[in-house]
Design a protein around this motif. Structure first.
Motif, short mmCIF file in Angstrom:
data_model
loop_
_atom_site.label_atom_id
_atom_site.label_comp_id
_atom_site.label_asym_id
_atom_site.label_seq_id
_atom_site.Cartn_x
_atom_site.Cartn_y
_atom_site.Cartn_z
N ALA A 1 1.17 -1.74 -0.18
CA ALA A 1 0.30 0.23 0.14
C ALA A 1 1.37 1.47 -0.15
O ALA A 1 0.52 2.55 -0.80
N ARG A 2 1.98 1.39 0.79
CA ARG A 2 3.08 2.28 0.61
C ARG A 2 3.74 3.12 -0.93
O ARG A 2 3.84 3.53 -0.43
N LEU A 3 3.83 1.07 -0.65
CA LEU A 3 4.35 1.53 -2.14
C LEU A 3 3.34 1.82 -3.25
O LEU A 3 3.74 3.02 -4.23
N ARG A 4 2.27 1.75 -3.48
CA ARG A 4 1.40 2.49 -4.79
C ARG A 4 0.79 4.02 -4.04
O ARG A 4 0.76 4.64 -5.11
N GLU A 5 1.11 4.24 -2.64
CA GLU A 5 0.72 6.02 -2.70
C GLU A 5 1.94 6.79 -3.22
O GLU A 5 1.88 7.93 -3.49
N SER A 6 3.18 5.71 -3.15
CA SER A 6 4.20 7.18 -3.55
C SER A 6 4.27 6.92 -5.72
O SER A 6 5.47 7.10 -6.11
N GLY A 7 2.89 6.04 -5.68
CA GLY A 7 3.28 6.47 -7.35
C GLY A 7 3.93 5.32 -8.07
O GLY A 7 3.81 4.86 -9.47
N ALA A 8 4.46 4.21 -7.86
CA ALA A 8 4.94 3.09 -8.04
C ALA A 8 3.46 1.88 -8.08
O ALA A 8 2.86 1.73 -7.40
N GLN A 9 4.43 0.97 -9.48
CA GLN A 9 3.63 -0.14 -9.18
C GLN A 9 3.94 -0.95 -8.91
O GLN A 9 5.18 -1.48 -8.42
N VAL A 10 2.93 -1.89 -7.90
CA VAL A 10 2.77 -3.22 -7.45
C VAL A 10 2.42 -4.12 -7.86
O VAL A 10 1.32 -4.38 -7.96
N TYR A 11 3.57 -4.96 -7.96
CA TYR A 11 3.02 -6.89 -9.15
C TYR A 11 2.55 -7.74 -7.49
O TYR A 11 4.76 -8.11 -7.05
N GLY A 12 2.42 -8.53 -7.17
CA GLY A 12 2.88 -9.17 -5.98
C GLY A 12 1.75 -10.61 -6.42
O GLY A 12 1.58 -11.05 -7.73
N PHE A 13 3.04 -12.09 -5.98
CA PHE A 13 3.39 -13.12 -6.52
C PHE A 13 2.41 -13.71 -5.61
O PHE A 13 3.69 -13.55 -4.74
N GLY A 14 1.96 -15.03 -5.22
CA GLY A 14 1.86 -15.55 -4.29
C GLY A 14 1.41 -16.34 -4.89
O GLY A 14 0.92 -16.93 -5.62
N GLU A 15 1.07 -17.80 -3.35
CA GLU A 15 0.27 -19.11 -3.40
C GLU A 15 -1.33 -18.00 -3.04
O GLU A 15 -1.84 -17.68 -2.85
N ARG A 16 -2.22 -19.41 -3.14
CA ARG A 16 -3.70 -19.49 -3.57
C ARG A 16 -3.95 -19.28 -2.20
O ARG A 16 -5.31 -18.32 -1.91
N LYS A 17 -3.31 -19.53 -0.80
CA LYS A 17 -3.53 -19.65 0.36
C LYS A 17 -3.17 -17.73 0.53
O LYS A 17 -3.63 -17.54 2.16
N THR A 18 -2.67 -17.01 -0.17
CA THR A 18 -2.22 -15.31 0.12
C THR A 18 -3.45 -15.04 0.46
O THR A 18 -4.62 -14.93 0.29
N PRO A 19 -3.51 -14.39 1.21
CA PRO A 19 -4.53 -13.43 2.17
C PRO A 19 -5.12 -12.15 1.62
O PRO A 19 -3.83 -11.08 0.98
N PRO A 20 -6.49 -11.88 1.45
CA PRO A 20 -7.17 -10.90 0.12
C PRO A 20 -6.08 -9.90 0.96
O PRO A 20 -6.19 -8.79 -0.27
N PRO A 21 -6.00 -9.09 2.33
CA PRO A 21 -5.67 -7.36 2.52
C PRO A 21 -4.79 -7.60 1.28
O PRO A 21 -3.97 -6.59 1.58
N PHE A 22 -3.11 -9.08 1.06
CA PHE A 22 -2.16 -7.95 0.89
C PHE A 22 -2.64 -8.05 -0.66
O PHE A 22 -2.06 -7.94 -1.55
N VAL A 23 -3.44 -9.23 -1.12
CA VAL A 23 -4.12 -9.48 -2.50
C VAL A 23 -4.19 -8.31 -3.26
O VAL A 23 -3.66 -7.09 -4.91
N ASN A 24 -5.67 -7.42 -2.73
CA ASN A 24 -5.62 -6.56 -2.49
C ASN A 24 -4.65 -4.93 -3.06
O ASN A 24 -5.28 -4.11 -3.31
N ALA A 25 -4.24 -4.83 -1.86
CA ALA A 25 -3.21 -3.82 -2.04
C ALA A 25 -2.22 -3.45 -3.24
O ALA A 25 -0.98 -2.63 -3.19
N CYS A 26 -2.23 -4.45 -3.88
CA CYS A 26 -1.25 -4.87 -4.91
C CYS A 26 -1.89 -3.93 -6.03
O CYS A 26 -2.88 -4.05 -6.44
N ASP A 27 -1.31 -3.58 -7.32
CA ASP A 27 -2.02 -2.85 -8.61
C ASP A 27 -2.02 -4.37 -9.52
O ASP A 27 -3.32 -3.95 -9.67
N THR A 28 -1.85 -5.45 -8.59
CA THR A 28 -2.13 -6.88 -10.31
C THR A 28 -1.13 -7.95 -8.96
O THR A 28 0.17 -7.66 -8.43
#
Length: 261
Positions: free
Chosen positions: A110-137
């Protein structure tokens, strides 16, 4: 959608991720830009991270040592977060790829996005929704392997228990009926079409995909076994699709919700 000029920092939580995913992650990120910074974090004195040595050499990833000072506490997360903020302020980076299924990186994304950076997340299906939704992709590991070439001798028209198609949920395509019964999928697609529709109801497919991902960062047609969004919409069978030739001679796909008669 490739942006070759974009500079991306890849930060890998090696304590939380298998080395087998690295090549797929880097290949996916090549669609968005150049991974000019590649770092992986972990306690390299631990035997369980031994498999990362080959991945580090093959993909030129810099290992960052972080000792586990206390049993049950993950010091790697803190080291990765501190480095991410240093890179944010010291380098002219356009994006950050956080490779982990750990919700501890939610605030960082969330902090990186606030600074204007694109955030690409990668993880397993078990990744908690809050982290998933904090990423751009956000992309799940299993969909990155859908397009792998399988030797002909191993190809079977009917998957057997324990096969790749059986283990990988993205490899088995659902039927049109199953897709239509996926309420979340249908709502996202319809909302995306409506948001980008012109006076006749037609929306450019690229804009639809972009709009849907803003609402749901983990939206990816490969989650349903389709390499392209157009293929997924065609499989659903409830939308009209057409190809339009542009002024330059190129074609683009448009989609709309059928008009009520």
């Amino acid at each position: 959608m490739t942006q070759s000029s974009s500079r991306i920092a890849v930060l890998i939580d090696s304590d939380n991720v298998s080395a087998s995913h690295v090549s797929h992650v880097l290949a996916e990120l090549a669609r968005y830009g150049t991974t000019s910074v590649r770092r992986m974090y972990g306690d390299w004195t631990s035997d369980r991270l031994r498999g990362w040595k080959e991945a580090a050499n093959e993909h030129s990833i810099q290992p960052i040592q972080q000792f586990s000072y206390t049993t049950g506490k993950n010091s790697t997360d803190s080291a990765l977060i501190i480095d991410a903020m240093d890179l944010l302020h010291q380098n002219h980076l356009d994006g950050f790829a956080i490779v982990s299924s750990d919700s501890d990186f939610t605030r960082l994304a969330a902090r990186l996005r606030e600074s204007g950076a694109q955030v690409y997340g990668f993880g397993e299906r078990k990744t908690p929704p809050p982290f998933v939704n904090a990423c751009d992709t956000f992309t799940y590991f299993d969909v990155l392997q859908v397009d792998e070439v399988v030797p002909e001798k191993e190809t079977s028209t009917k998957p057997t228990p324990g096969s790749a198609a059986d283990e990988n949920p993205a490899a088995a395509r659902p039927t049109s009926k199953q897709l239509r019964q996926d309420t979340r999928l249908m709502n996202l697609v319809r909302a995306g079409i409506v948001a980008g529709a012109d006076d006749d109801g037609w929306a450019h497919l690229g804009e639809v995909g972009s709009t849907v991902r803003k609402q749901s960062p983990d939206f990816d047609s490969r989650n349903w076994g389709f390499s392209k969004l157009g293929d997924l919409l065609e499989a659903i069978g409830l939308f009209e699709l057409k190809r339009v030739v542009g002024p330059s001679g190129g074609t683009n796909l448009q989609v709309r919700i059928p008009m009520k008669k």
